[in-house]
Scaffold this active site. Structure first.
Site, short mmCIF file in Angstrom:
data_model
loop_
_atom_site.label_atom_id
_atom_site.label_comp_id
_atom_site.label_asym_id
_atom_site.label_seq_id
_atom_site.Cartn_x
_atom_site.Cartn_y
_atom_site.Cartn_z
N ARG A 25 0.83 -1.21 0.00
CA ARG A 25 0.00 0.00 0.00
C ARG A 25 0.87 1.26 0.00
NH1 ARG A 25 -3.09 2.92 4.14
NH2 ARG A 25 -5.00 3.76 3.19
N HIS B 209 0.64 4.12 -2.85
CA HIS B 209 0.38 5.52 -2.48
C HIS B 209 1.57 6.42 -2.83
CE1 HIS B 209 -3.26 5.00 0.44
NE2 HIS B 209 -3.37 4.25 -0.64
N ASN C 184 -3.56 8.53 4.03
CA ASN C 184 -2.42 7.95 4.76
C ASN C 184 -2.51 8.10 6.28
OD1 ASN C 184 -1.16 7.27 2.29
ND2 ASN C 184 -0.27 9.33 2.13
N HIS D 160 -5.87 -6.45 -2.99
CA HIS D 160 -6.76 -6.55 -1.84
C HIS D 160 -7.06 -8.00 -1.48
CE1 HIS D 160 -8.40 -2.14 -1.91
NE2 HIS D 160 -7.11 -2.22 -1.65
#
Length: 319
Positions: free
Chosen positions: A63, A67, A95, A194
């Protein structure tokens, strides 16, 4: 005749140069072959220890990478701490209180610096750690192109505006990925990340209480740990079947209307991605192959190379 040959040659060279530019040819899997030959071993060894301690960390590092790459490219900007005079990305909406795994990157950086100081970027360490975490959880491997440099800047506003959110609809997701040079197929395969990791109740409450394209037993189960009010940070696995193993079961969940986030289930809800979701749900080899290729593409978003940026000594602060 000579003129037409010359113009043909020019067109071929021009096309090749375009291809080289589009694939960020300046990144190379062998970038550290002479300057830090042990870097991959150092990263994988630290990731093995981290994942053994907590399986979820593989998802958390992935992740971070996602990001990072979605904000000004894969430049390590997400790793920078806020200071009195510097605003980073860690406290942007996507975040704040949810991005995690920074200490693992710190540990890897310390180990890498001990072996070859001021040589390997934090951005490259994050790219390698992401791949290794996925492999350790049973996912595919790929060759990571290297040579990224670290940003001296960050953008909280870009992090707030350019990272897709859990309530995004399909058209929003497609356009946000397109703005980074990623296709709708890339969106669907990268969402397969995911298959590991967890989400906070506040990000799926509306889905389990208000949406109708959801398996009722699944919704009932999730409500037991995500009340209608309160419990915002209570966690639930993003995938129901094998939540700590990287596989294609995420897509089986979507087909069974058990996507946890709104932004998951929109991939299988009578829209353009339904057939691809169905295909991945029944073909783990195709998913693994396409995921690996899409991760290379993700890692190629606007890297800093050459003399741009710097090689940070500490991933949290600019030199």
């Amino acid at each position: 005749m000579a003129n037409s040959l010359n113009s043909h040659f020019f067109v071929v060279v021009f096309i090749l140069s375009l291809l080289a530019f589009s694939s960020n040819a300046q990144l190379s899997p062998t970038f550290y072959a002479k300057t830090c030959p042990n870097v991959q071993t150092i990263v994988s060894s630290a990731m093995r220890q981290a994942v053994a301690k907590e399986a979820r960390i593989g998802a958390s590092i992935l992740r971070l990478f996602f990001h990072d790459c979605f904000v000004n490219g894969c430049d390590g900007s997400i790793l920078l701490d806020d200071t009195a005079t510097f605003t980073g990305e860690k406290n942007a909406g996507p975040n704040r209180n949810s991005a995690r795994g920074f200490e693992v990157i710190d540990t890897i950086k310390t180990n890498v610096e001990a072996s070859c100081n001021a040589t390997v970027s934090c951005a490259d360490i994050l790219a390698l750690a992401t791949r290794d975490g996925i492999v350790l959880l049973g996912g595919p491997s790929w060759t990571v192109p290297l040579g990224r440099r670290d940003a001296r800047t960050a953008s909280q506003s870009a992090a707030n505006n350019q990272i897709p959110g859990p309530s995004s609809d399909l058209s929003t997701l497609i356009s946000m990925f397109a703005s980074k040079g990623l296709t709708s197929s890339d969106l669907t395969v990268l969402s397969g990340a995911h298959t590991i990791g967890q989400a906070q109740c506040q990000f799926f409450r509306t889905r389990i209480y208000n949406e109708t394209n959801i398996d009722t037993n699944f919704a009932a189960t999730r409500k037991t740990t995500c009340p209608a009010t309160g419990g915002n940070t209570n966690l639930a696995p993003l995938e129901t079947l094998t939540p700590t193993r990287f596989d294609n079961n995420y897509y089986a969940d979507l087909v069974n209307r058990r996507g946890l986030l709104h932004s998951d289930q929109v991939l299988f809800n009578g829209g353009s991605q339904d057939s691809l979701v169905r295909s991945y749900s029944g073909n783990s080899a195709a998913f693994s192959k396409d995921f690996a290729a899409a991760m290379v593409k993700l890692g190629n978003i606007s890297p800093l190379t050459g003399s741009s940026g710097e090689i940070r000594r500490n991933c949290r602060v600019v030199n």
